[in-house]
Write an enzyme that holds these catalytic residues in place. Structure first.
Site, PDB file in Angstrom:
ATOM      1  N   GLY A  40     -34.966  15.172  36.438  1.00 37.96           N
ATOM      2  CA  GLY A  40     -34.728  16.306  35.538  1.00 37.96           C
ATOM      3  C   GLY A  40     -35.365  16.045  34.193  1.00 37.96           C
ATOM      4  O   GLY A  40     -35.333  14.921  33.669  1.00 37.96           O
ATOM      5  N   GLY A  42     -34.970  18.468  31.564  1.00 41.46           N
ATOM      6  CA  GLY A  42     -34.383  19.390  30.597  1.00 41.46           C
ATOM      7  C   GLY A  42     -33.951  18.622  29.363  1.00 41.46           C
ATOM      8  O   GLY A  42     -34.406  17.504  29.106  1.00 41.46           O
ATOM      9  N   LEU A  43     -33.052  19.203  28.602  1.00 39.83           N
ATOM     10  CA  LEU A  43     -32.621  18.524  27.384  1.00 39.83           C
ATOM     11  C   LEU A  43     -31.989  17.188  27.711  1.00 39.83           C
ATOM     12  O   LEU A  43     -32.178  16.203  27.000  1.00 39.83           O
ATOM     13  CB  LEU A  43     -31.641  19.397  26.610  1.00 39.83           C
ATOM     14  CG  LEU A  43     -32.269  20.611  25.940  1.00 39.83           C
ATOM     15  CD1 LEU A  43     -31.249  21.308  25.076  1.00 39.83           C
ATOM     16  CD2 LEU A  43     -33.462  20.197  25.108  1.00 39.83           C
ATOM     17  N   GLY A  45     -32.378  15.206  30.670  1.00 44.03           N
ATOM     18  CA  GLY A  45     -33.356  14.277  31.229  1.00 44.03           C
ATOM     19  C   GLY A  45     -34.515  14.006  30.290  1.00 44.03           C
ATOM     20  O   GLY A  45     -35.011  12.883  30.211  1.00 44.03           O
ATOM     21  N   HIS A 266     -20.901  34.474  31.557  1.00 39.98           N
ATOM     22  CA  HIS A 266     -21.303  34.805  30.193  1.00 39.98           C
ATOM     23  C   HIS A 266     -21.138  36.298  29.944  1.00 39.98           C
ATOM     24  O   HIS A 266     -21.589  37.112  30.735  1.00 39.98           O
ATOM     25  CB  HIS A 266     -22.761  34.394  29.971  1.00 39.98           C
ATOM     26  CG  HIS A 266     -23.156  34.375  28.537  1.00 39.98           C
ATOM     27  ND1 HIS A 266     -23.276  35.526  27.803  1.00 39.98           N
ATOM     28  CD2 HIS A 266     -23.431  33.354  27.689  1.00 39.98           C
ATOM     29  CE1 HIS A 266     -23.624  35.202  26.564  1.00 39.98           C
ATOM     30  NE2 HIS A 266     -23.721  33.892  26.473  1.00 39.98           N
ATOM     31  N   ARG A 330     -16.115  33.118  25.399  1.00 38.54           N
ATOM     32  CA  ARG A 330     -16.803  33.749  26.520  1.00 38.54           C
ATOM     33  C   ARG A 330     -15.886  34.166  27.655  1.00 38.54           C
ATOM     34  O   ARG A 330     -16.001  35.280  28.182  1.00 38.54           O
ATOM     35  CB  ARG A 330     -17.823  32.777  27.077  1.00 38.54           C
ATOM     36  CG  ARG A 330     -18.939  32.592  26.127  1.00 38.54           C
ATOM     37  CD  ARG A 330     -19.947  31.635  26.662  1.00 38.54           C
ATOM     38  NE  ARG A 330     -21.017  31.538  25.687  1.00 38.54           N
ATOM     39  CZ  ARG A 330     -22.018  30.690  25.752  1.00 38.54           C
ATOM     40  NH1 ARG A 330     -22.085  29.839  26.747  1.00 38.54           N
ATOM     41  NH2 ARG A 330     -22.936  30.677  24.829  1.00 38.54           N
ATOM     42  N   GLU A 425     -25.946  19.162  31.946  1.00 38.25           N
ATOM     43  CA  GLU A 425     -25.049  20.096  32.635  1.00 38.25           C
ATOM     44  C   GLU A 425     -24.618  19.564  34.003  1.00 38.25           C
ATOM     45  O   GLU A 425     -23.601  19.994  34.559  1.00 38.25           O
ATOM     46  CB  GLU A 425     -25.761  21.455  32.781  1.00 38.25           C
ATOM     47  CG  GLU A 425     -24.822  22.580  33.162  1.00 38.25           C
ATOM     48  CD  GLU A 425     -25.511  23.947  33.171  1.00 38.25           C
ATOM     49  OE1 GLU A 425     -26.516  24.126  32.456  1.00 38.25           O
ATOM     50  OE2 GLU A 425     -25.027  24.832  33.888  1.00 38.25           O
ATOM     51  N   ARG A 435     -16.795  26.257  28.280  1.00 38.20           N
ATOM     52  CA  ARG A 435     -17.672  25.714  27.250  1.00 38.20           C
ATOM     53  C   ARG A 435     -17.839  26.719  26.130  1.00 38.20           C
ATOM     54  O   ARG A 435     -18.028  27.900  26.367  1.00 38.20           O
ATOM     55  CB  ARG A 435     -19.032  25.392  27.839  1.00 38.20           C
ATOM     56  CG  ARG A 435     -20.052  24.976  26.807  1.00 38.20           C
ATOM     57  CD  ARG A 435     -21.350  24.555  27.436  1.00 38.20           C
ATOM     58  NE  ARG A 435     -22.115  25.655  27.980  1.00 38.20           N
ATOM     59  CZ  ARG A 435     -22.880  26.455  27.246  1.00 38.20           C
ATOM     60  NH1 ARG A 435     -22.960  26.298  25.943  1.00 38.20           N
ATOM     61  NH2 ARG A 435     -23.575  27.413  27.824  1.00 38.20           N
ATOM     62  N   LEU A 441     -26.396  22.543  24.623  1.00 39.50           N
ATOM     63  CA  LEU A 441     -27.611  21.907  24.102  1.00 39.50           C
ATOM     64  C   LEU A 441     -27.226  20.616  23.388  1.00 39.50           C
ATOM     65  O   LEU A 441     -27.856  19.570  23.535  1.00 39.50           O
ATOM     66  CB  LEU A 441     -28.327  22.856  23.145  1.00 39.50           C
ATOM     67  CG  LEU A 441     -28.734  24.212  23.743  1.00 39.50           C
ATOM     68  CD1 LEU A 441     -29.489  25.045  22.712  1.00 39.50           C
ATOM     69  CD2 LEU A 441     -29.595  24.017  24.979  1.00 39.50           C
TER      70      LEU A 441
HETATM   71  C1  LIG Z   1     -30.131  31.705  29.689  1.00 41.11           C
HETATM   72  C2  LIG Z   1     -29.357  30.559  29.137  1.00 41.11           C
HETATM   73  C3  LIG Z   1     -29.068  30.502  27.786  1.00 41.11           C
HETATM   74  C4  LIG Z   1     -28.360  29.429  27.259  1.00 41.11           C
HETATM   75  N1  LIG Z   1     -28.111  29.398  25.919  1.00 41.11           N
HETATM   76  C5  LIG Z   1     -27.487  28.319  25.402  1.00 41.11           C
HETATM   77  C6  LIG Z   1     -27.277  28.209  24.001  1.00 41.11           C
HETATM   78  O1  LIG Z   1     -27.660  29.078  23.242  1.00 41.11           O
HETATM   79  N2  LIG Z   1     -26.662  27.123  23.517  1.00 41.11           N
HETATM   80  C7  LIG Z   1     -26.253  26.120  24.344  1.00 41.11           C
HETATM   81  O2  LIG Z   1     -25.738  25.151  23.846  1.00 41.11           O
HETATM   82  N3  LIG Z   1     -26.439  26.191  25.669  1.00 41.11           N
HETATM   83  C8  LIG Z   1     -27.048  27.269  26.219  1.00 41.11           C
HETATM   84  N4  LIG Z   1     -27.236  27.332  27.570  1.00 41.11           N
HETATM   85  C9  LIG Z   1     -26.862  26.212  28.415  1.00 41.11           C
HETATM   86  C10 LIG Z   1     -27.880  25.095  28.326  1.00 41.11           C
HETATM   87  O3  LIG Z   1     -29.158  25.637  28.160  1.00 41.11           O
HETATM   88  C11 LIG Z   1     -27.928  24.257  29.574  1.00 41.11           C
HETATM   89  O4  LIG Z   1     -26.661  23.881  29.929  1.00 41.11           O
HETATM   90  C12 LIG Z   1     -28.710  22.993  29.340  1.00 41.11           C
HETATM   91  O5  LIG Z   1     -29.946  23.290  28.789  1.00 41.11           O
HETATM   92  C13 LIG Z   1     -28.891  22.230  30.605  1.00 41.11           C
HETATM   93  O6  LIG Z   1     -29.783  21.159  30.386  1.00 41.11           O
HETATM   94  P1  LIG Z   1     -30.026  20.082  31.499  1.00 41.11           P
HETATM   95  O7  LIG Z   1     -30.957  19.107  30.945  1.00 41.11           O
HETATM   96  O8  LIG Z   1     -28.737  19.574  31.976  1.00 41.11           O
HETATM   97  O9  LIG Z   1     -30.658  20.868  32.727  1.00 41.11           O
HETATM   98  P2  LIG Z   1     -31.943  21.787  32.871  1.00 41.11           P
HETATM   99  O10 LIG Z   1     -32.575  22.083  31.592  1.00 41.11           O
HETATM  100  O11 LIG Z   1     -31.563  22.906  33.752  1.00 41.11           O
HETATM  101  O12 LIG Z   1     -32.957  20.875  33.631  1.00 41.11           O
HETATM  102  C14 LIG Z   1     -32.845  20.567  34.973  1.00 41.11           C
HETATM  103  C15 LIG Z   1     -34.006  19.697  35.343  1.00 41.11           C
HETATM  104  O13 LIG Z   1     -33.767  19.137  36.604  1.00 41.11           O
HETATM  105  C16 LIG Z   1     -34.878  19.310  37.427  1.00 41.11           C
HETATM  106  N5  LIG Z   1     -34.399  19.341  38.798  1.00 41.11           N
HETATM  107  C17 LIG Z   1     -33.384  20.062  39.317  1.00 41.11           C
HETATM  108  N6  LIG Z   1     -33.231  19.765  40.601  1.00 41.11           N
HETATM  109  C18 LIG Z   1     -34.154  18.830  40.898  1.00 41.11           C
HETATM  110  C19 LIG Z   1     -34.476  18.100  42.076  1.00 41.11           C
HETATM  111  N7  LIG Z   1     -33.809  18.264  43.199  1.00 41.11           N
HETATM  112  N8  LIG Z   1     -35.509  17.224  42.035  1.00 41.11           N
HETATM  113  C20 LIG Z   1     -36.213  17.030  40.882  1.00 41.11           C
HETATM  114  N9  LIG Z   1     -35.913  17.664  39.747  1.00 41.11           N
HETATM  115  C21 LIG Z   1     -34.905  18.548  39.762  1.00 41.11           C
HETATM  116  C22 LIG Z   1     -35.538  20.539  36.959  1.00 41.11           C
HETATM  117  O14 LIG Z   1     -36.886  20.530  37.305  1.00 41.11           O
HETATM  118  C23 LIG Z   1     -35.317  20.419  35.461  1.00 41.11           C
HETATM  119  O15 LIG Z   1     -36.329  19.615  34.910  1.00 41.11           O
HETATM  120  C24 LIG Z   1     -27.919  28.409  28.110  1.00 41.11           C
HETATM  121  C25 LIG Z   1     -28.216  28.458  29.467  1.00 41.11           C
HETATM  122  C26 LIG Z   1     -28.925  29.521  29.994  1.00 41.11           C
HETATM  123  C27 LIG Z   1     -29.191  29.561  31.445  1.00 41.11           C
END
Ligand SMILES: Cc1cc2nc3c(=O)[nH]c(=O)nc-3n(C[C@H](O)[C@H](O)[C@H](O)COP(=O)(O)OP(=O)(O)OC[C@H]3O[C@@H](n4cnc5c(N)ncnc54)[C@H](O)[C@@H]3O)c2cc1C
Ligand code: HEM
Ligand code: FES
Lengths: 637, 227, 249
Positions: A40, A42-43, A45, A266, A330, A425, A435, A441
């Site tokens: 992952g 995202g924020l 990883g 949401h 929410r 997440e 939440r 974030l």
């Molecule tokens: C539309 C939206 C708006 C939001 N707004 C806010 C906000 O304003 N403020 C706030 O605090 N939070 C907000 N959130 C929540 C927040 O954005 C997320 O909870 C957070 O960004 C999740 O980050 P993460 O790094 O856990 O996962 P993600 O950013 O979802 O990253 C997941 C990563 O895992 C990888 N991955 C997944 N499965 C596999 C696999 N099997 N093999 C290899 N790679 C894989 C993907 O490629 C990706 O790189 C929002 C969420 C959404 C959907």
């Protein structure tokens, strides 16, 4: 199994500092001998892999998109919380901690939440140093706004693209490490499975999404940061690729799944328009700072909004929750919208939408100010709906959005499988049953920048670097299993498509395990899920082959895991016979329809253990104790 | 060298040499205007330019111009080849939105200019084409100066020659229509507000320049200038 | 609504590709273009034909995954729109729509409408960051940033890295992409110190990866879904000039 959260004791203010001071360290020269896999980007990883690589570890990062920068964190709009008290309105670490514990309806670990609040300020400093262009005042200082159920102004933001900017900060830090040679990124590789050797997480099996080849990667520790599972509802604010596969495979390898029933709906999304939709688009909650939510007072009032006089409008949030009004949390806002629509007072073609009205705000501040604050959101809305929100109110409806539950982790963010860490997440850690806005974030970045980099060393120091190689028997076995599963999917040759099943499952969950759950609906869902699963495994139709870029196959794999996951989610929801946060059991509500918690019996984390295919998973309880904040009835009146 | 191996570096040199060439054209045009003063003016101008007193600086200018032209052509060709390699195709149904004919044909208009340049030099400088109406074919004018005026007038009275020159000016216009502004952009001049203004100014300048040159054959053809 | 689609199909990077014709019916104006393709794909799968392969993830115009050439324009004819944001109500009922992949030598087609865009990551690796370590930094408010600078930086930082600029550029140049990063970081005090080396290394990397040079066609600006302007390119040129002069001195 006893669940040891490894939560430090003593005064809460110094728990993290003291804990950190006693973590084992690895000498700088030795770090590069350790390999860490981060799944992952995202924020969670992204921040973790950049930081670990910078510390000197040899890091391998994986994602399913074609670039690390595209993880779904990019879509977060609203903002990120920080207890900086920049707003000068009396914010503090304690207050953020307190509100988060309360917002989570007293179903989270106090120590984790305190640490999160404590680190929130560092995150902002870090991001600014990376060049994140947070909104500023004319003085040159950072702007803040109040957001999603907070009474103070502690949310920092980059227009409506906060997640994007924070993620680009991580991504750029990652790219820097790539150029330094300490990080390798593997895009378009999907983790199929976790490889556990002698009880410890030592690698992963991935499928290259372009060639279809299976590849084994060994490491000294594995970090899962694959995001949430809101996509099991089919229509959600998540990306079309978001999936529960990685954490389900870890679960099936022995990691515990905690509180899967906590899913957040949401309140402000673009309303459902038909099953052709591939996702529901979020309209940032910040809109509720200036928009007023209402529905007509009369049932079935089909007049256009501007023809409905003030006296015929029900500003139901302001009416029911006078002190928070349109800013109620929410779960509460979502439920209130559902109630109004169930009552026949919804608007729009489907009757499942409520108005979010900016008329008064435009009158008060002028169009220019509103445009400055929400211009891009209004544009987005107009783009999708073809209606001008400056001229008529937006129509919104709740949608599945966020997963508070996830893999169980201790205070060190390590799961019950040694060497398996879970951040962002994907873990269950900080948000309890609900939440608050702008705190995901914060959590993802706190985990990746400031917690995991310390705690992972404590584990690594206990292991021999490079102990397991990819030619280990266990890798071979896992590959055989997964290959067989993939081939099984391809060999069904039935008549229904993946999407067909995805919609069926999503609809079932939304209707029965959604915003209002009851013993009856949950039992029904528990009967239906195995039926859908069976149909899936006997009537699925796929085209193409295994060793190719085959998107249908990818989706089928993910859905197969979602089907299994849906069952634990529903089971957890049924077993939790109380209402708390986003988990609303209709049998458990106060006379005026608010969630009724049962602290005496349910003040615990429910962690589910896989017992084999077709077996009922076992629940383990981690009791929650509250030393600092006394659980009270969460009131937003 | 690092400068030249950088894609912007190459472009900057393109821009600089292009501007020098353009400035030369401006100077050239100013000189050409003497033709409207009649035989006396232009012949005086021509003699003045060729007189020994101005020879060394003029030669220096020629060397600079030639170097610029050489560099401009070499880099233009290199960029053209590199860019074509980077973009073998842009798809089957391409619609352009901002790129005009001018910007998309720079290399080809450049080549045409080169061809024209050679022709033009052979015509008026080396007198090897249209020798019968070249300066060397006529007796000096009353003041004993080479009779450039006569050569110009007789040349452009021939529709084929005038037409060739007019076409060439259209090509120059096309090249500089994009080129003038493009070079300013490449050199990093425009800001948010000035960009559209500069773009328009570059186009106007290019058009005026080409029109200025074109005026001579037109004037001859229409009989405004005659012997 | 009904449409006649011409879609580019290509089995693999080496395989030859060509357009296939499809008729789609029962399209709702609210549908997005990708949802229309989803629907078509469902029908294809049911018929046992391999569905059209295309990429998308967020489907709300922010991740930059989607990207195709629709009716001759990268991300379609509408300005400031990503492919996934296109709604069918913007087309005329019965219209013929052609869909093909982004084209550039650095973006080889992998399958149907999917292209490989790793070159963009490589360009960022060459310097598209600040070298700030994770750890303790000065308070975020310690260095004031004029609001105008922050707004300007944000305009540029909005780039989603989709590669439409490259696809639209007759030279397949990534100048707008690079310029956006340079403008974003270079306008902020935190990114300023490394601006010179960043401008040099990113543009060099751009060339090395096989992107073309900028001829100021400005097609990039016309298709950029985030409205990034070519004046950032002028800014990059200035930064490059300054850096080169500095290197000379
Ligand atoms: C539309 C939206 C708006 C939001 N707004 C806010 C906000 O304003 N403020 C706030 O605090 N939070 C907000 N959130 C929540 C927040 O954005 C997320 O909870 C957070 O960004 C999740 O980050 P993460 O790094 O856990 O996962 P993600 O950013 O979802 O990253 C997941 C990563 O895992 C990888 N991955 C997944 N499965 C596999 C696999 N099997 N093999 C290899 N790679 C894989 C993907 O490629 C990706 O790189 C929002 C969420 C959404 C959907
Ligand atoms: C008097 C003659 C000429 C003038 C005034 C002139 C002027 C210019 C100018 C101002 C530019 C813009 C530079 C930039 O974009 O930064 C340019 C570009 C160009 N010129 Fe010329 N030029 C002339 C002759 C030629 C010739 C003979 C060629 C032969 C090949 C040529 C080829 C090009 C090309 C290919 C470009 C575009 C480079 C690119 O953008 O990639 N030019 N010219
Ligand atoms: S799918 Fe994310 S931008 Fe289009």
């Amino acid at each position: 199994m006893t669940l040891d959260g490894k939560v430090p004791s003593g005064p809460i203010e110094t728990r993290w500092a003291r804990h950190r001071d006693h973590l084992r360290l690895i000498s700088p020269a030795n770090k590069r001998r350790y390999t860490v896999i981060v799944v992952g980007t995202g924020l969670g990883g992204g921040s973790a892999s950049a930081t670990l690589a910078q510390l000197g570890y040899n890091v391998l990062a994986f994602c399913y998109q074609d670039s690390a920068r595209r993880a779904h964190s990019i879509a977060a709009q609203g903002g990120i919380n920080a207890a900086k008290n920049y707003g000068g309105d009396g914010d503090s670490v304690y207050r953020l901690f307190y509100e988060t514990v309360k917002g989570g309806d007293f179903r989270s670990r106090e120590s984790n939440v305190y640490r999160l609040a404590e680190l929130s300020g560092n995150i902002i400093d870090q991001c600014v140093a990376q060049g994140v262009p947070f909104q500023r005042e004319y003085s040159g200082e950072l702007s803040t706004r109040s957001f999603g159920g907070a009474l103070v102004s502690r949310t920092l933001f980059c227009r409506g693209q906060t997640g994007q900017q924070l993620l680009l900060g991580c991504y750029q830090a990652m790219m820097r490490q790539v150029s330094e040679g300490s990080l390798k990124v593997f895009p378009k590789k999907e983790m199929l499975d976790l490889v556990v050797v002698d009880g410890e997480a030592k690698g992963i099996l991935v499928r290259d999404l372009t060639t279809g080849e299976y590849e084994a990667y060994a490491a000294d520790a594995v970090v899962i940061a694959t995001g949430g599972y809101a996509s099991v509802f089919n229509l959600s604010t998540n990306a079309v690729g978001s999936n529960v596969g990685a954490i389900m495979r870890c679960y099936k390898k022995g990691a515990l799944m905690a509180n899967p029933c906590y899913t957040q709906i949401h309140p402000t999304c673009i309303p459902f328009a038909g099953w052709f939709q591939s996702k529901l688009i979020l309209m940032s909650e910040s809109l509720r700072n200036d928009g007023r939510v209402w529905v007509p007072k009369k049932k079935g009032d089909k007049r256009p909004p501007h023809e409905i006089p003030e006296s015929d409008r029900d500003y139901y949030l302001e009416r029911k929750y006078p002190s928070y009004g349109n800013l109620a949390p929410r779960d509460i806002s979502s439920r209130a919208a559902k109630e109004a629509c169930d009552d026949g007072r919804g608007v729009g073609p489907s009757g499942y939408a409520v108005y979010l009205d900016f008329r008064d705000a435009i009158q008060r501040h002028g169009r220019k100010v509103i445009e400055e604050r929400y211009g891009n959101l209004f544009e987005l809305y107009e783009h999708i709906m073809g209606e001008d929100p400056y001229a008529q109110p937006m129509k919104i409806y709740p949608a599945s959005h966020y997963a508070m539950g996830g893999l169980w982790v201790d205070y060190n963010l390590m799961s019950n499988i040694p060497g398996l860490f879970v951040i962002g997440e994907a873990n269950f850690s900080d948000h309890g049953a609900n939440r608050l806005g702008a705190s995901a974030l914060m959590q993802g970045l706190a985990d990746g920048y400031f917690v995991l980099p310390y705690t992972i060393g404590d584990y690594l120091a206990t292991t021999q670097p490079g102990k397991v190689k990819p030619d280990n028997q266990e890798f071979k076995k896992v590959k055989e299993d997964d290959e067989a599963r993939v081939n099984r999917l391809l060999s069904i040759k039935g008549s229904r498509t993946v999407l067909d099943f995805r919609i069926e499952l999503g609809r079932l969950l939304w209707e029965n395990v959604g915003m209002a759950r009851s013993e009856e609906t949950l039992t029904k869902a528990l009967e239906e899920i195995p039926r859908i699963r069976e149909a899936f495994w006997s009537d699925l139709k796929l085209t193409g082959s295994e060793k190719d870029l085959n998107q249908q196959l990818e989706r089928a794999w993910r859905l197969s895991e979602a089907l299994d996951f849906a069952e634990i989610l529903t089971l957890d929801a049924r077993e939790r016979r109380e209402s708390c946060g986003a988990h609303f059991r209709v049998e458990h509500q106060t006379p005026d329809g608010e969630a009724l918690r049962n602290d005496a019996e349910y003040s615990y984390v429910a962690a589910w253990e896989y017992k084999g295919e077709g077996e009922k998973p076992a629940m383990h309880k981690e009791p929650l104790t509250f030393e600092v904040v006394q659980p009270t009835v969460r009131s937003y009146k | 060298m690092a400068f030249l191996s950088n894609p912007i570096g190459k472009k900057m040199l393109m821009a600089l040499t292009g501007i020098v060439l353009f400035l030369f054209l401006v100077a050239h045009l100013l000189g050409n205007t003497t033709v409207f003063g009649g035989q006396g003016w232009i012949n005086a101008y021509a003699e003045h330019i060729h007189s020994a007193m101005f020879a060394p600086p003029l030669w220096a200018a020629r060397v600079v111009l030639l170097a610029c032209l050489g560099l401009h052509i070499a880099l233009g060709t290199l960029l053209f080849l590199e860019n074509t390699k980077a973009a073998p195709t842009k798809g089957t149904f391409v619609t352009y939105k901002e790129a005009g004919l001018s910007s998309r044909t720079m290399f080809y208009t450049g080549l045409l200019i080169l061809a024209y340049l050679i022709y033009h030099l052979l015509h008026f400088t080396f007198h090897s084409v249209h020798a019968s109406i070249s300066v060397s074919a006529f007796p000096p004018d009353a003041q004993g100066r080479p009779d450039l005026f006569r050569s110009i007038a007789l040349s452009f009275q021939r529709p084929v020659i005038a037409g060739t020159y007019l076409l060439a000016m259209a090509v120059v216009c096309l090249h500089t229509f994009h080129g003038v502004f493009s070079s300013l952009q490449t050199l990093g001049l425009p800001g948010k507000a000035s960009l559209p203004v500069l773009k328009r100014a570059g186009q106007v300048l290019a058009t005026l320049l080409a029109a200025g040159f074109a005026l001579v054959p037109v004037a001859v053809l229409t009989g405004w200038i005659n012997l | 609504m009904r449409f006649h689609l011409k879609v580019w199909r290509q089995e693999g990077p080496e395989a030859p590709g060509r357009f296939f014709d499809y008729d789609v019916d029962d399209i709702i104006p609210e549908m997005s273009l990708l949802e229309m393709l989803d629907k078509l794909n469902e029908e294809l799968i049911k018929k046992g034909t391999p569905p059209i392969t295309f990429e998308s993830d967020c489907r709300e115009g922010i991740c930059g995954t989607c990207g195709m050439v629709v009716n001759g324009s990268a991300h379609g004819p509408q300005p400031k729109t990503t492919t996934c944001e296109i709604r069918m109500r913007h087309f005329q009922d019965g219209e013929a729509i052609t869909i093909e992949p982004f084209r550039a030598a650095v973006f080889p087609v992998q399958k149907d409408l999917i292209v490989e865009r790793a070159g963009l990551d490589k360009v960022i690796q060459a310097g598209g960051y600040t070298s700030a370590y994770t750890g303790t930094h000065a308070d975020a408010n310690a260095i004031l940033v004029p609001k105008d600078d922050q707004e300007y930086a944000m305009d540029a930082a909005a780039c989603i890295g989709c590669g439409a600029c490259v696809a639209a550029c007759p030279n397949s140049s990534a100048m707008l992409f690079v310029a956006a990063k340079i403008a974003h970081l270079g306008t902020l005090p935190q990114g300023k110190p490394e601006e010179a080396s960043r401008a040099l290394s990113m543009t060099e990397a751009m060339q090395e990866e096989g992107f073309g040079a900028c001829s100021n066609h400005f097609e990039c600006q016309a298709v950029c879904p985030k409205g990034i302007r070519v004046e950032t390119i002028a800014r990059l040129n200035r930064a490059f000039l300054k850096a080169s002069l500095k290197r000379l001195a």
